[in-house]
Design a protein around this motif. Structure first.
Motif, PDB file in Angstrom:
ATOM      1  N   GLU A 139       0.830  -1.205   0.000  1.00  0.00           N
ATOM      2  CA  GLU A 139       0.000   0.000   0.000  1.00  0.00           C
ATOM      3  C   GLU A 139       0.862   1.252   0.000  1.00  0.00           C
ATOM      4  O   GLU A 139       0.540   2.242  -0.671  1.00  0.00           O
ATOM      5  CB  GLU A 139      -0.951  -0.016   1.192  1.00  0.00           C
ATOM      6  CG  GLU A 139      -2.056  -1.042   1.055  1.00  0.00           C
ATOM      7  CD  GLU A 139      -2.874  -1.239   2.310  1.00  0.00           C
ATOM      8  OE1 GLU A 139      -2.442  -0.775   3.398  1.00  0.00           O
ATOM      9  OE2 GLU A 139      -3.941  -1.871   2.219  1.00  0.00           O
ATOM     10  N   GLN A 140       1.982   1.229   0.719  1.00  0.00           N
ATOM     11  CA  GLN A 140       2.892   2.374   0.713  1.00  0.00           C
ATOM     12  C   GLN A 140       3.554   2.539  -0.649  1.00  0.00           C
ATOM     13  O   GLN A 140       3.778   3.662  -1.103  1.00  0.00           O
ATOM     14  CB  GLN A 140       3.941   2.221   1.797  1.00  0.00           C
ATOM     15  CG  GLN A 140       3.396   2.382   3.199  1.00  0.00           C
ATOM     16  CD  GLN A 140       4.442   2.110   4.269  1.00  0.00           C
ATOM     17  OE1 GLN A 140       5.579   1.791   3.981  1.00  0.00           O
ATOM     18  NE2 GLN A 140       4.031   2.231   5.525  1.00  0.00           N
ATOM     19  N   LEU A 141       3.872   1.439  -1.303  1.00  0.00           N
ATOM     20  CA  LEU A 141       4.451   1.506  -2.650  1.00  0.00           C
ATOM     21  C   LEU A 141       3.461   2.101  -3.646  1.00  0.00           C
ATOM     22  O   LEU A 141       3.848   2.835  -4.553  1.00  0.00           O
ATOM     23  CB  LEU A 141       4.881   0.115  -3.137  1.00  0.00           C
ATOM     24  CG  LEU A 141       6.206  -0.404  -2.645  1.00  0.00           C
ATOM     25  CD1 LEU A 141       6.425  -1.846  -3.105  1.00  0.00           C
ATOM     26  CD2 LEU A 141       7.348   0.467  -3.122  1.00  0.00           C
ATOM     27  N   GLN A 142       2.187   1.788  -3.503  1.00  0.00           N
ATOM     28  CA  GLN A 142       1.181   2.326  -4.410  1.00  0.00           C
ATOM     29  C   GLN A 142       1.028   3.831  -4.246  1.00  0.00           C
ATOM     30  O   GLN A 142       0.805   4.542  -5.218  1.00  0.00           O
ATOM     31  CB  GLN A 142      -0.171   1.644  -4.171  1.00  0.00           C
ATOM     32  CG  GLN A 142      -0.231   0.227  -4.676  1.00  0.00           C
ATOM     33  CD  GLN A 142      -1.553  -0.436  -4.375  1.00  0.00           C
ATOM     34  OE1 GLN A 142      -2.180  -0.174  -3.347  1.00  0.00           O
ATOM     35  NE2 GLN A 142      -1.981  -1.322  -5.267  1.00  0.00           N
ATOM     36  N   LYS A 187      12.075   7.844 -11.450  1.00  0.00           N
ATOM     37  CA  LYS A 187      12.661   6.940 -12.447  1.00  0.00           C
ATOM     38  C   LYS A 187      12.121   5.509 -12.330  1.00  0.00           C
ATOM     39  O   LYS A 187      12.712   4.597 -12.884  1.00  0.00           O
ATOM     40  CB  LYS A 187      14.190   6.896 -12.345  1.00  0.00           C
ATOM     41  CG  LYS A 187      14.863   8.220 -12.600  1.00  0.00           C
ATOM     42  CD  LYS A 187      16.353   8.051 -12.572  1.00  0.00           C
ATOM     43  CE  LYS A 187      16.885   8.692 -11.314  1.00  0.00           C
ATOM     44  NZ  LYS A 187      18.285   8.475 -11.088  1.00  0.00           N
ATOM     45  N   GLY A 188      11.048   5.310 -11.601  1.00  0.00           N
ATOM     46  CA  GLY A 188      10.438   3.991 -11.509  1.00  0.00           C
ATOM     47  C   GLY A 188      11.260   2.944 -10.782  1.00  0.00           C
ATOM     48  O   GLY A 188      11.007   1.761 -10.905  1.00  0.00           O
ATOM     49  N   PRO A 202       9.380  -1.721  -9.287  1.00  0.00           N
ATOM     50  CA  PRO A 202       8.623  -2.074  -8.083  1.00  0.00           C
ATOM     51  C   PRO A 202       7.119  -2.214  -8.325  1.00  0.00           C
ATOM     52  O   PRO A 202       6.337  -2.104  -7.406  1.00  0.00           O
ATOM     53  CB  PRO A 202       8.928  -0.918  -7.139  1.00  0.00           C
ATOM     54  CG  PRO A 202       9.160   0.235  -8.038  1.00  0.00           C
ATOM     55  CD  PRO A 202       9.799  -0.329  -9.266  1.00  0.00           C
ATOM     56  N   LYS A 203       6.721  -2.454  -9.545  1.00  0.00           N
ATOM     57  CA  LYS A 203       5.297  -2.610  -9.856  1.00  0.00           C
ATOM     58  C   LYS A 203       4.854  -4.062  -9.766  1.00  0.00           C
ATOM     59  O   LYS A 203       3.682  -4.364  -9.874  1.00  0.00           O
ATOM     60  CB  LYS A 203       4.990  -2.072 -11.266  1.00  0.00           C
ATOM     61  CG  LYS A 203       5.294  -0.604 -11.431  1.00  0.00           C
ATOM     62  CD  LYS A 203       4.413   0.229 -10.553  1.00  0.00           C
ATOM     63  CE  LYS A 203       4.739   1.712 -10.724  1.00  0.00           C
ATOM     64  NZ  LYS A 203       4.280   2.518  -9.636  1.00  0.00           N
ATOM     65  N   ARG A 204       5.808  -4.985  -9.586  1.00  0.00           N
ATOM     66  CA  ARG A 204       5.502  -6.406  -9.465  1.00  0.00           C
ATOM     67  C   ARG A 204       6.230  -6.951  -8.237  1.00  0.00           C
ATOM     68  O   ARG A 204       7.344  -6.548  -7.941  1.00  0.00           O
ATOM     69  CB  ARG A 204       5.930  -7.166 -10.716  1.00  0.00           C
ATOM     70  CG  ARG A 204       5.212  -6.661 -11.976  1.00  0.00           C
ATOM     71  CD  ARG A 204       5.537  -7.468 -13.202  1.00  0.00           C
ATOM     72  NE  ARG A 204       4.947  -8.791 -13.240  1.00  0.00           N
ATOM     73  CZ  ARG A 204       3.673  -9.063 -13.481  1.00  0.00           C
ATOM     74  NH1 ARG A 204       2.835  -8.095 -13.693  1.00  0.00           N
ATOM     75  NH2 ARG A 204       3.231 -10.300 -13.526  1.00  0.00           N
ATOM     76  N   VAL A 205       5.574  -7.866  -7.535  1.00  0.00           N
ATOM     77  CA  VAL A 205       6.164  -8.476  -6.347  1.00  0.00           C
ATOM     78  C   VAL A 205       5.958  -9.989  -6.405  1.00  0.00           C
ATOM     79  O   VAL A 205       5.083 -10.481  -7.118  1.00  0.00           O
ATOM     80  CB  VAL A 205       5.547  -7.918  -5.043  1.00  0.00           C
ATOM     81  CG1 VAL A 205       5.892  -6.462  -4.853  1.00  0.00           C
ATOM     82  CG2 VAL A 205       4.056  -8.127  -5.014  1.00  0.00           C
ATOM     83  N   CYS A 206       6.766 -10.693  -5.636  1.00  0.00           N
ATOM     84  CA  CYS A 206       6.605 -12.140  -5.484  1.00  0.00           C
ATOM     85  C   CYS A 206       5.997 -12.400  -4.110  1.00  0.00           C
ATOM     86  O   CYS A 206       6.502 -11.918  -3.108  1.00  0.00           O
ATOM     87  CB  CYS A 206       7.947 -12.854  -5.610  1.00  0.00           C
ATOM     88  SG  CYS A 206       8.645 -12.774  -7.263  1.00  0.00           S
ATOM     89  N   VAL A 207       4.919 -13.183  -4.104  1.00  0.00           N
ATOM     90  CA  VAL A 207       4.202 -13.468  -2.867  1.00  0.00           C
ATOM     91  C   VAL A 207       4.235 -14.974  -2.612  1.00  0.00           C
ATOM     92  O   VAL A 207       3.954 -15.766  -3.517  1.00  0.00           O
ATOM     93  CB  VAL A 207       2.737 -12.986  -2.955  1.00  0.00           C
ATOM     94  CG1 VAL A 207       1.986 -13.288  -1.672  1.00  0.00           C
ATOM     95  CG2 VAL A 207       2.675 -11.505  -3.263  1.00  0.00           C
ATOM     96  N   ALA A 208       4.581 -15.358  -1.382  1.00  0.00           N
ATOM     97  CA  ALA A 208       4.588 -16.766  -1.004  1.00  0.00           C
ATOM     98  C   ALA A 208       3.145 -17.247  -0.899  1.00  0.00           C
ATOM     99  O   ALA A 208       2.326 -16.632  -0.223  1.00  0.00           O
ATOM    100  CB  ALA A 208       5.309 -16.959   0.320  1.00  0.00           C
ATOM    101  N   VAL A 209       2.839 -18.348  -1.584  1.00  0.00           N
ATOM    102  CA  VAL A 209       1.478 -18.881  -1.560  1.00  0.00           C
ATOM    103  C   VAL A 209       1.395 -20.210  -0.827  1.00  0.00           C
ATOM    104  O   VAL A 209       0.326 -20.785  -0.706  1.00  0.00           O
ATOM    105  CB  VAL A 209       0.898 -19.029  -2.989  1.00  0.00           C
ATOM    106  CG1 VAL A 209       0.672 -17.669  -3.612  1.00  0.00           C
ATOM    107  CG2 VAL A 209       1.771 -19.902  -3.848  1.00  0.00           C
ATOM    108  N   GLY A 210       2.521 -20.701  -0.321  1.00  0.00           N
ATOM    109  CA  GLY A 210       2.526 -21.944   0.440  1.00  0.00           C
ATOM    110  C   GLY A 210       3.323 -23.028  -0.250  1.00  0.00           C
ATOM    111  O   GLY A 210       3.545 -22.984  -1.460  1.00  0.00           O
TER     112      GLY A 210
END
Length: 152
Positions: A50-53, A59-60, A81-89
């Motif tokens: 949310e802070q990144l948004q 310069k992106g 920083p427009k894409r992140v990796c999220v642990a899904v299990g």
């Protein structure tokens, strides 16, 4: 009842209480704490996204410090920083946009909260069983003492 038989039953119930019920309760409570830690990690990730948004990044790219462990930080540069990796299990990660990550995090937190509720219910059942065994032990021990007092 014979005094030796009562003492044997008391020992048997005490062993069951200490070896089984209390150990099971510790396992359930430890599992619940681990799930709470996972929820805290996901909520921290949600806050960061949310802070990144909101942030207007020049310069992106994003410059940050990353904890490598034991409070040892290194500088890092994230080019996009427009894409992140999220642990899904199960050791799997999904690369997604920030908006997709927020939806994924919300679903995962809801799932973990249901798991916490189940573990809390399990711990309540174990505590109730402990209480029943303790009451039974009290009746065995004090019932024998009151019967001996009545005979005397």
């Amino acid at each position: 009842m014979e005094e030796a038989a009562v003492e044997a039953k008391v020992r048997k119930y005490e062993e069951f209480l200490n070896d089984r019920l209390k150990r099971d309760l510790q396992k359930v409570l430890a599992a619940r704490e681990a799930v709470y830690a996972d929820i805290a990690d996901y909520l921290l990730l949600k806050s960061t996204i949310e802070q990144l948004q909101v942030a207007d990044l020049p310069k992106g790219e994003l410059r940050t410090k990353v904890d490598l462990g034991c409070n040892f930080y290194v500088q890092a540069k994230v080019p996009e920083p427009k894409r992140v990796c999220v642990a899904v299990g199960f050791g799997f990660y999904v690369e997604c946009t920030l908006e997709e990550a927020l939806v994924l995090i919300e679903k995962r937190v809801n799932l973990l909260n249901k798991k916490v509720d189940q573990l809390t219910e399990d711990s309540a059942k174990i505590k109730a069983n402990i209480r029943v065994v303790l009451e039974g032990l009290g009746e065995l021990q004090f019932g024998q003492a009151s019967a001996a007092a009545a005979e005397a």
